[in-house]
Design a protein around this motif. Structure first.
Motif, PDB file in Angstrom:
ATOM      1  N   VAL A 128       0.823  -1.202   0.000  1.00  0.00           N
ATOM      2  CA  VAL A 128       0.000   0.000   0.000  1.00  0.00           C
ATOM      3  C   VAL A 128       0.864   1.262   0.000  1.00  0.00           C
ATOM      4  N   PRO A 129       0.819   2.072  -1.074  1.00  0.00           N
ATOM      5  CA  PRO A 129       1.488   3.368  -1.059  1.00  0.00           C
ATOM      6  C   PRO A 129       0.736   4.324  -0.123  1.00  0.00           C
ATOM      7  N   VAL A 130       1.431   4.845   0.880  1.00  0.00           N
ATOM      8  CA  VAL A 130       0.797   5.638   1.939  1.00  0.00           C
ATOM      9  C   VAL A 130       1.440   7.016   2.018  1.00  0.00           C
ATOM     10  N   TRP A 131       0.610   8.053   2.185  1.00  0.00           N
ATOM     11  CA  TRP A 131       1.092   9.414   2.372  1.00  0.00           C
ATOM     12  C   TRP A 131       0.287  10.078   3.472  1.00  0.00           C
ATOM     13  N   GLY A 132       0.883  11.049   4.120  1.00  0.00           N
ATOM     14  CA  GLY A 132       0.159  11.776   5.151  1.00  0.00           C
ATOM     15  C   GLY A 132       0.576  13.231   5.200  1.00  0.00           C
ATOM     16  N   VAL A 133      -0.300  14.033   5.774  1.00  0.00           N
ATOM     17  CA  VAL A 133      -0.011  15.451   5.978  1.00  0.00           C
ATOM     18  C   VAL A 133      -0.236  15.798   7.438  1.00  0.00           C
ATOM     19  N   THR A 134       0.487  16.798   7.892  1.00  0.00           N
ATOM     20  CA  THR A 134       0.319  17.291   9.262  1.00  0.00           C
ATOM     21  C   THR A 134      -0.976  18.094   9.337  1.00  0.00           C
ATOM     22  N   PRO A 135      -1.496  18.312  10.549  1.00  0.00           N
ATOM     23  CA  PRO A 135      -2.709  19.130  10.667  1.00  0.00           C
ATOM     24  C   PRO A 135      -2.519  20.551  10.135  1.00  0.00           C
ATOM     25  N   GLY A 136      -1.320  21.096  10.266  1.00  0.00           N
ATOM     26  CA  GLY A 136      -1.058  22.468   9.836  1.00  0.00           C
ATOM     27  C   GLY A 136      -1.524  23.471  10.880  1.00  0.00           C
ATOM     28  N   ALA A 137      -1.017  24.675  10.775  1.00  0.00           N
ATOM     29  CA  ALA A 137      -1.406  25.751  11.696  1.00  0.00           C
ATOM     30  C   ALA A 137      -2.909  25.987  11.584  1.00  0.00           C
ATOM     31  N   SER A 138      -3.569  26.061  12.705  1.00  0.00           N
ATOM     32  CA  SER A 138      -5.028  26.262  12.756  1.00  0.00           C
ATOM     33  C   SER A 138      -5.775  25.236  11.907  1.00  0.00           C
ATOM     34  N   ASP A 139      -5.232  24.028  11.811  1.00  0.00           N
ATOM     35  CA  ASP A 139      -5.842  22.922  11.058  1.00  0.00           C
ATOM     36  C   ASP A 139      -6.004  23.203   9.562  1.00  0.00           C
ATOM     37  N   THR A 140      -5.158  24.049   8.996  1.00  0.00           N
ATOM     38  CA  THR A 140      -5.303  24.378   7.569  1.00  0.00           C
ATOM     39  C   THR A 140      -5.129  23.143   6.686  1.00  0.00           C
ATOM     40  N   ASN A 141      -4.133  22.311   6.971  1.00  0.00           N
ATOM     41  CA  ASN A 141      -3.940  21.112   6.152  1.00  0.00           C
ATOM     42  C   ASN A 141      -5.074  20.117   6.362  1.00  0.00           C
ATOM     43  N   ARG A 142      -5.543  20.005   7.599  1.00  0.00           N
ATOM     44  CA  ARG A 142      -6.664  19.097   7.853  1.00  0.00           C
ATOM     45  C   ARG A 142      -7.883  19.521   7.042  1.00  0.00           C
ATOM     46  N   ASN A 143      -8.146  20.801   6.989  1.00  0.00           N
ATOM     47  CA  ASN A 143      -9.288  21.292   6.220  1.00  0.00           C
ATOM     48  C   ASN A 143      -9.124  20.995   4.731  1.00  0.00           C
ATOM     49  N   LYS A 144      -7.908  21.085   4.227  1.00  0.00           N
ATOM     50  CA  LYS A 144      -7.653  20.729   2.826  1.00  0.00           C
ATOM     51  C   LYS A 144      -7.820  19.224   2.630  1.00  0.00           C
ATOM     52  N   TRP A 145      -7.280  18.443   3.571  1.00  0.00           N
ATOM     53  CA  TRP A 145      -7.372  16.984   3.511  1.00  0.00           C
ATOM     54  C   TRP A 145      -8.833  16.538   3.503  1.00  0.00           C
ATOM     55  N   ASP A 146      -9.684  17.252   4.230  1.00  0.00           N
ATOM     56  CA  ASP A 146     -11.113  16.926   4.252  1.00  0.00           C
ATOM     57  C   ASP A 146     -11.726  16.954   2.856  1.00  0.00           C
ATOM     58  N   ARG A 147     -11.146  17.712   1.936  1.00  0.00           N
ATOM     59  CA  ARG A 147     -11.684  17.841   0.575  1.00  0.00           C
ATOM     60  C   ARG A 147     -11.224  16.722  -0.357  1.00  0.00           C
ATOM     61  N   ILE A 148     -10.293  15.881   0.089  1.00  0.00           N
ATOM     62  CA  ILE A 148      -9.778  14.787  -0.740  1.00  0.00           C
ATOM     63  C   ILE A 148     -10.814  13.667  -0.825  1.00  0.00           C
ATOM     64  N   HIS A 149     -10.948  13.109  -2.046  1.00  0.00           N
ATOM     65  CA  HIS A 149     -11.873  11.998  -2.281  1.00  0.00           C
ATOM     66  C   HIS A 149     -11.200  10.922  -3.124  1.00  0.00           C
ATOM     67  N   THR A 150     -11.762   9.738  -3.091  1.00  0.00           N
ATOM     68  CA  THR A 150     -11.308   8.658  -3.955  1.00  0.00           C
ATOM     69  C   THR A 150     -11.303   9.144  -5.402  1.00  0.00           C
ATOM     70  N   GLY A 151     -10.234   8.855  -6.109  1.00  0.00           N
ATOM     71  CA  GLY A 151     -10.105   9.249  -7.506  1.00  0.00           C
ATOM     72  C   GLY A 151      -9.333  10.535  -7.723  1.00  0.00           C
ATOM     73  N   ASP A 152      -9.069  11.279  -6.650  1.00  0.00           N
ATOM     74  CA  ASP A 152      -8.273  12.499  -6.788  1.00  0.00           C
ATOM     75  C   ASP A 152      -6.850  12.138  -7.204  1.00  0.00           C
ATOM     76  N   ILE A 153      -6.195  13.064  -7.870  1.00  0.00           N
ATOM     77  CA  ILE A 153      -4.831  12.858  -8.355  1.00  0.00           C
ATOM     78  C   ILE A 153      -3.866  13.661  -7.490  1.00  0.00           C
ATOM     79  N   ALA A 154      -2.851  12.986  -6.944  1.00  0.00           N
ATOM     80  CA  ALA A 154      -1.801  13.652  -6.173  1.00  0.00           C
ATOM     81  C   ALA A 154      -0.570  13.815  -7.058  1.00  0.00           C
ATOM     82  N   LEU A 155      -0.055  15.044  -7.098  1.00  0.00           N
ATOM     83  CA  LEU A 155       1.174  15.336  -7.834  1.00  0.00           C
ATOM     84  C   LEU A 155       2.269  15.628  -6.821  1.00  0.00           C
ATOM     85  N   PHE A 156       3.308  14.824  -6.814  1.00  0.00           N
ATOM     86  CA  PHE A 156       4.415  14.988  -5.887  1.00  0.00           C
ATOM     87  C   PHE A 156       5.481  15.857  -6.537  1.00  0.00           C
ATOM     88  N   THR A 157       5.931  16.870  -5.807  1.00  0.00           N
ATOM     89  CA  THR A 157       6.875  17.833  -6.353  1.00  0.00           C
ATOM     90  C   THR A 157       8.132  17.941  -5.488  1.00  0.00           C
TER      91      THR A 157
END
Length: 163
Positions: free
Chosen positions: A51-80
């Motif tokens: 299983v390829p696994v990735w994670g993000v930190t919550p971020g200041a004031s949960d900014t990353n968590r709020n972005k993560w909440d918008r992720i759905h099956t089928g979304d495309i992740a671009l690694f830079t």
């Protein structure tokens, strides 16, 4: 159309990418951290047990968590990194687990780990200059991807030809 995730992966992210995307995590290592619903979903999808696994930190004031909440099956992740999109993958599932994040990546800093997890499939190597992405979405051409971003609908439509 699915979301497009911009995922910077330089610095500590490079080691994390190598350890859990380039070298997928055995399913049996993940299962103890999942609830029954997640176990069924992940087990049925990753029959090869890797299983390829990735994670993000919550971020200041949960900014990353709020972005993560918008992720759905089928979304495309671009690694830079190094001003290039070097890999991509398709999201198959997501879940929250600070314990799994600690098992896989440890602490980023005291009390902070990459606990908002998404798992991927269809990992592909890429070699796309970040300047092309920036031009397509209206960013400055010399701007590096500095933070985890889920592109809004307007911006994501412009990059379809690049991914």
């Amino acid at each position: 159309m699915n979301h497009v995730i911009l995922q910077p992966s330089g610095g500590a992210g490079k080691a994390n990418f190598d350890n859990t995307i380039k070298s997928p995590v055995p399913l049996e290592k993940i299962i103890p951290f999942l609830d029954e619903k997640d176990v069924q979903a992940v087990s049925s999808y990753y029959e090869n047990g890797l299983v390829p696994v990735w994670g993000v930190t919550p971020g200041a004031s949960d900014t990353n968590r709020n972005k993560w909440d918008r992720i759905h099956t089928g979304d495309i992740a671009l690694f830079t990194a190094n001003m290039k999109i070097f890999a991509s993958g398709t999201v198959t599932h997501k879940f929250h687990s600070q314990e799994l994040a600690l098992e896989l990546w440890g602490w980023k800093e005291e009390g902070v780990t990459w606990e908002y997890i998404y798992i991927l499939d269809e990992i592909e190597e890429r070699n796309v200059p970040i300047q092309l992405l920036n031009e397509a979405i209206g960013y400055s051409t010399n701007k590096a991807v500095m933070g985890f971003t889920v592109l809004n609908d307007e911006k994501k439509q412009y990059i379809v030809g690049y991914i």
